[in-house]
Scaffold this motif. Structure first.
Motif, PDB file in Angstrom:
ATOM      1  N   THR A   1       0.708  -1.182  -0.041  1.00 22.56           N
ATOM      2  CA  THR A   1       0.017   0.030   0.073  1.00 22.56           C
ATOM      3  C   THR A   1       0.819   1.299  -0.158  1.00 22.56           C
ATOM      4  N   THR A   2       2.134   1.289   0.548  1.00 21.15           N
ATOM      5  CA  THR A   2       2.856   2.405   0.465  1.00 21.15           C
ATOM      6  C   THR A   2       4.358   2.125   0.014  1.00 21.15           C
ATOM      7  N   ILE A   3       4.495   2.641  -1.229  1.00 21.18           N
ATOM      8  CA  ILE A   3       5.639   2.539  -2.070  1.00 21.18           C
ATOM      9  C   ILE A   3       6.365   4.024  -1.960  1.00 21.18           C
ATOM     10  N   ASP A   4       7.529   4.135  -1.240  1.00 20.66           N
ATOM     11  CA  ASP A   4       8.546   5.503  -1.053  1.00 20.66           C
ATOM     12  C   ASP A   4       9.136   5.474  -2.472  1.00 20.66           C
ATOM     13  N   LYS A   5       8.422   6.426  -3.414  1.00 22.79           N
ATOM     14  CA  LYS A   5       9.126   6.665  -4.652  1.00 22.79           C
ATOM     15  C   LYS A   5      10.111   7.821  -4.534  1.00 22.79           C
ATOM     16  N   ILE A   6      11.394   7.577  -5.024  1.00 22.93           N
ATOM     17  CA  ILE A   6      12.330   8.644  -5.170  1.00 22.93           C
ATOM     18  C   ILE A   6      12.474   8.932  -6.613  1.00 22.93           C
ATOM     19  N   ARG A   7      12.133  10.174  -7.119  1.00 24.71           N
ATOM     20  CA  ARG A   7      11.730  10.465  -8.457  1.00 24.71           C
ATOM     21  C   ARG A   7      13.241  11.099  -8.670  1.00 24.71           C
ATOM     22  N   ILE A   8      14.017  10.277  -9.639  1.00 20.81           N
ATOM     23  CA  ILE A   8      15.145  10.944  -9.906  1.00 20.81           C
ATOM     24  C   ILE A   8      15.079  12.111 -11.197  1.00 20.81           C
ATOM     25  N   ASP A   9      14.004  12.201 -11.827  1.00 22.24           N
ATOM     26  CA  ASP A   9      13.894  13.098 -12.765  1.00 22.24           C
ATOM     27  C   ASP A   9      13.596  14.513 -12.270  1.00 22.24           C
ATOM     28  N   LEU A  10      13.091  14.454 -11.013  1.00 23.17           N
ATOM     29  CA  LEU A  10      13.002  15.787 -10.358  1.00 23.17           C
ATOM     30  C   LEU A  10      14.133  16.213  -9.432  1.00 23.17           C
ATOM     31  N   ASP A  11      15.096  15.105  -9.106  1.00 21.92           N
ATOM     32  CA  ASP A  11      16.174  15.516  -8.248  1.00 21.92           C
ATOM     33  C   ASP A  11      17.381  14.576  -8.874  1.00 21.92           C
ATOM     34  N   PRO A  12      18.158  15.322  -9.675  1.00 20.16           N
ATOM     35  CA  PRO A  12      19.388  14.542 -10.432  1.00 20.16           C
ATOM     36  C   PRO A  12      20.246  14.071  -9.224  1.00 20.16           C
ATOM     37  N   GLU A  13      20.494  14.513  -8.077  1.00 18.14           N
ATOM     38  CA  GLU A  13      21.492  14.200  -7.258  1.00 18.14           C
ATOM     39  C   GLU A  13      20.931  12.911  -6.598  1.00 18.14           C
ATOM     40  N   ARG A  14      19.555  12.572  -6.747  1.00 19.58           N
ATOM     41  CA  ARG A  14      19.151  11.098  -6.225  1.00 19.58           C
ATOM     42  C   ARG A  14      19.507  10.272  -7.074  1.00 19.58           C
ATOM     43  N   ARG A  15      19.705  10.472  -8.672  1.00 25.02           N
ATOM     44  CA  ARG A  15      20.135   9.608  -9.456  1.00 25.02           C
ATOM     45  C   ARG A  15      21.655   9.158  -9.110  1.00 25.02           C
ATOM     46  N   ASP A  16      22.307  10.100  -8.816  1.00 24.02           N
ATOM     47  CA  ASP A  16      23.754   9.653  -8.281  1.00 24.02           C
ATOM     48  C   ASP A  16      23.908   8.830  -7.099  1.00 24.02           C
ATOM     49  N   GLU A  17      22.898   9.309  -6.359  1.00 24.94           N
ATOM     50  CA  GLU A  17      22.762   8.256  -5.260  1.00 24.94           C
ATOM     51  C   GLU A  17      22.361   6.826  -5.384  1.00 24.94           C
ATOM     52  N   MET A  18      21.665   6.630  -6.203  1.00 25.76           N
ATOM     53  CA  MET A  18      20.824   5.533  -6.718  1.00 25.76           C
ATOM     54  C   MET A  18      22.039   4.769  -7.583  1.00 25.76           C
ATOM     55  N   MET A  19      22.963   5.372  -8.463  1.00 28.86           N
ATOM     56  CA  MET A  19      24.039   4.763  -9.008  1.00 28.86           C
ATOM     57  C   MET A  19      24.904   4.233  -7.880  1.00 28.86           C
ATOM     58  N   GLN A  20      25.063   4.974  -6.998  1.00 26.34           N
ATOM     59  CA  GLN A  20      26.170   4.581  -6.068  1.00 26.34           C
ATOM     60  C   GLN A  20      25.741   3.409  -5.265  1.00 26.34           C
ATOM     61  N   LEU A  21      24.513   3.300  -4.878  1.00 23.68           N
ATOM     62  CA  LEU A  21      23.867   2.211  -4.282  1.00 23.68           C
ATOM     63  C   LEU A  21      23.717   0.716  -5.042  1.00 23.68           C
ATOM     64  N   THR A  22      23.471   0.794  -6.505  1.00 25.47           N
ATOM     65  CA  THR A  22      23.020   0.080  -7.024  1.00 25.47           C
ATOM     66  C   THR A  22      24.141  -0.439  -8.197  1.00 25.47           C
ATOM     67  N   GLY A  23      24.969   0.518  -8.742  1.00 24.11           N
ATOM     68  CA  GLY A  23      25.980   0.345  -9.682  1.00 24.11           C
ATOM     69  C   GLY A  23      25.100   0.507 -11.104  1.00 24.11           C
ATOM     70  N   ARG A  24      23.765   0.978 -11.106  1.00 25.90           N
ATOM     71  CA  ARG A  24      22.930   0.893 -12.408  1.00 25.90           C
ATOM     72  C   ARG A  24      22.587   2.328 -12.527  1.00 25.90           C
ATOM     73  N   ARG A  25      22.230   2.506 -13.948  1.00 23.08           N
ATOM     74  CA  ARG A  25      21.743   3.858 -14.158  1.00 23.08           C
ATOM     75  C   ARG A  25      20.101   3.964 -14.496  1.00 23.08           C
ATOM     76  N   THR A  26      19.501   2.830 -14.639  1.00 25.17           N
ATOM     77  CA  THR A  26      18.300   2.767 -15.230  1.00 25.17           C
ATOM     78  C   THR A  26      17.247   2.603 -14.107  1.00 25.17           C
ATOM     79  N   VAL A  27      15.940   3.269 -14.342  1.00 23.89           N
ATOM     80  CA  VAL A  27      14.637   2.987 -13.267  1.00 23.89           C
ATOM     81  C   VAL A  27      13.919   2.051 -13.788  1.00 23.89           C
TER      82      VAL A  27
END
Length: 83
Positions: free
Chosen positions: A23-49
């Motif tokens: 019922t609850t999905i914490d969505k982190i919108r990397i299109d709205l916050d490019p710094e979060r894309r960098d965070e995602m890449m550091q955590l996962t090693g991936r660039r895609t959503v």
């Protein structure tokens, strides 16, 4: 879940999770916050959503989530059981 607004895979993944009762999905919108894309890449090693986490477990992308479901392991993860 790291996601963007225009990603059909994000929509598919979210739909599966909702069908599974999430019922609850914490969505982190990397299109709205490019710094979060960098965070995602550091955590996962991936660039895609999407990049999906259940608790601290990194599931991966949409295909990975559907594979977990096909293998019967998704329900256990959603119940808090370790993979």
């Amino acid at each position: 879940m790291y996601a963007s607004a225009v990603c059909p895979y994000c929509v598919r993944a979210e739909g599966l999770l909702k069908r599974k009762g999430v019922t609850t999905i914490d969505k982190i919108r990397i299109d709205l916050d490019p710094e979060r894309r960098d965070e995602m890449m550091q955590l996962t090693g991936r660039r895609t959503v999407p990049q999906i986490f259940i608790g601290d477990y990194h599931v991966g992308g949409c295909d990975d989530l559907f594979e977990l479901d096909r293998s019967g392991r998704l329900d256990a993860l959603l119940q808090g059981e370790p993979d």
